[in-house]
Design an enzyme around this catalytic site. Sequence first.
Site, PDB file in Angstrom:
ATOM      1  N   THR A 177      12.684  -1.961   7.787  1.00  0.00           N
ATOM      2  CA  THR A 177      11.830  -1.498   8.882  1.00  0.00           C
ATOM      3  C   THR A 177      11.496  -2.585   9.888  1.00  0.00           C
ATOM      4  OG1 THR A 177      10.872   0.230   7.491  1.00  0.00           O
ATOM      5  CG2 THR A 177       9.603  -0.439   9.417  1.00  0.00           C
ATOM      6  N   LYS A 209       2.772   2.777  10.204  1.00  0.00           N
ATOM      7  CA  LYS A 209       2.996   1.461   9.610  1.00  0.00           C
ATOM      8  C   LYS A 209       2.549   0.346  10.550  1.00  0.00           C
ATOM      9  CE  LYS A 209       7.085   2.907   6.957  1.00  0.00           C
ATOM     10  NZ  LYS A 209       8.504   2.605   6.661  1.00  0.00           N
ATOM     11  N   HIS A 234      16.764   2.007  11.185  1.00  0.00           N
ATOM     12  CA  HIS A 234      17.831   1.963  10.180  1.00  0.00           C
ATOM     13  C   HIS A 234      18.179   3.380   9.772  1.00  0.00           C
ATOM     14  CE1 HIS A 234      14.721   2.917   7.230  1.00  0.00           C
ATOM     15  NE2 HIS A 234      14.015   1.896   7.688  1.00  0.00           N
ATOM     16  N   ASP A 293      11.059   8.278   7.064  1.00  0.00           N
ATOM     17  CA  ASP A 293      11.323   7.208   6.105  1.00  0.00           C
ATOM     18  C   ASP A 293      10.675   7.498   4.759  1.00  0.00           C
ATOM     19  OD1 ASP A 293      12.314   4.363   5.606  1.00  0.00           O
ATOM     20  OD2 ASP A 293      10.186   4.147   5.141  1.00  0.00           O
ATOM     21  N   HIS A 335      12.647   8.278   1.268  1.00  0.00           N
ATOM     22  CA  HIS A 335      12.512   7.482   0.052  1.00  0.00           C
ATOM     23  C   HIS A 335      12.162   8.351  -1.157  1.00  0.00           C
ATOM     24  CE1 HIS A 335      13.062   3.443   1.458  1.00  0.00           C
ATOM     25  NE2 HIS A 335      12.142   3.551   2.394  1.00  0.00           N
TER      26      HIS A 335
END
Length: 570
Positions: free
Chosen positions: A82, A178, A367, A319, A323
């Site tokens: 990240t 984040k 990503h 994200d 995960h």
Amino acid sequence: MKTTSGKITVTGIVALGMAALVATSGMADEKPRLVLQITVDQLRGDLIDRYGAHLGEGGFRYLLKNGVSFANAHHRHANTETIVGHTTLSTGTDPAIHGMVANLWFDRKTGTPFYNVQDPEFPLVGASGVDAATEIDPTQRAATTDGRSPRNIISSTLSDEIALHFGPASKIFGVSVKDRGAIAMAGHAGQAYWFSKAEGRFVTSTFYRNDYPGWVADWEEWGKVASYSNQDWILTHDVGSYAFAGRDDQPWETALPGFGRTFPHNWGPAENKYFTTFLTLSPAGDEITVDFAKALIDAEQVGADEVTDYLSVSLSSTDYVGHIFGPSSLEAEDNFVRLDQSIADLLAHVEATVGLENTLIVLSADHGAPEHPGYLATLGIEAGLFDFQRVDTEPGFVRLQLDFGASRDLILNFSNPYLYLNQDLIAAKGLDPVAVEDAVADELRKLPGIAYAVGSSALRAGSVPPGKITDAVLANFHYERSGDIYVVFEPHWFVADFDGLTVASAHGSPWTYDTHVPLIFAGPGIKPRTVYRRVETVDVAPTVAAYLGTKLPSGATGEPLPEAMPQRSE
């Protein structure tokens, strides 16, 4: 575009579409009032097309119809994490230059892991504790009171250059769930806000300001976060319309107590310590982020005058969902539907307040993501999970014991993707550190699941032969922060254990499923089209800088993309 009732509509955005862009072509000398940079965490390059059947008219579809889309855009560094991707997008250069080599690296001076944006000199404004959610996101393990700042970013950022070029009247902001997603984009000259799971609100640090503006408290009082209390994440459409309708309970998905791995997913009561974490593991995280960004636009008058402002909105839910459930899951598919709606909501608000004809939009991702070996096995593709704790049981480490009088003790720390050697032990034994590094790297390369193990001594000496993977490792190499050996796993292999939590997907490789990301520019004078030649994410910041006429960020190595430049009318 407003209706007679004064409300913005998605249809209004679409109607604006080409007409606005055509009308503004030839206005290259007029600067946009706003640069809106949207970064979707873990949005792999194929996912817009893969899940495109559910697209509405105001989100991705608007950008694809009215912007230039680079269908073959890639990060060129090896560690696709990240902070690395965000900072590459913001600086136009590689981690070797901007310094953000990993989400976590090992600090040899303190003997502890170092979180990329931690900074004890700048505590959070009004911090009250540590996120309970660090049990789920170990990269946030540092206490919130440790502080946060962009000072570890060595290069200037695009947002810094906008502030330098347009002066004090230019407003610069970054917003994300984040901290690293907000800070990397807001840079040194802007203000960053991110979501504290411990406090259930957006926070900032004293690097940026010493108190909160009144509008932040007003937004909190409005109760967007609390509105999800005891509610469920349910499917947006009929289950039969989803490609992964029959895969709501895959054995490799992470079953978090209280959240589960099948629909509906209940967020629980607001007083539950994991309530805010569950929000971020779902589309709710993006919806909260966009709602906060809209309040910021209104209160700070972003894009309200002729001076160019900058707003970064980094959306993290893709994200987290990837995960926990994997990118090929019913949850990932429905999250994409809601992500599209969140982007449409944001663009509609920008149209109502700034005007999309006055806005340069950039969308990309930090990503991509790998598929879980369990899913790949259903397609006949071999893959596996790597457990680094088992390497000392391999025969190669017996050979190290014979050669150097030590084996596992030679390894001080493995902070993916870097292995750090115990230099104190090596010195105490009078060993040649380069010989030890080469020997350990050689034994690692023999292990199942490891494709490359590249020593930093070889990178410093320039003795690594060029190639796709080694070039990517070199682009990631920083002489102080990188470890002694860079480990590259075989394609489709990854470490799934995060301090006891087993995840369904973990990015961070130089393989194309992790490097390939969307890249779209839409704004005044940009001709809509799709470009299929390979471009790189280091080109993003230089392209925006060229569009605006600012200096490039100090470490920029990318090139402006001519297809994203304003087209002058004849």
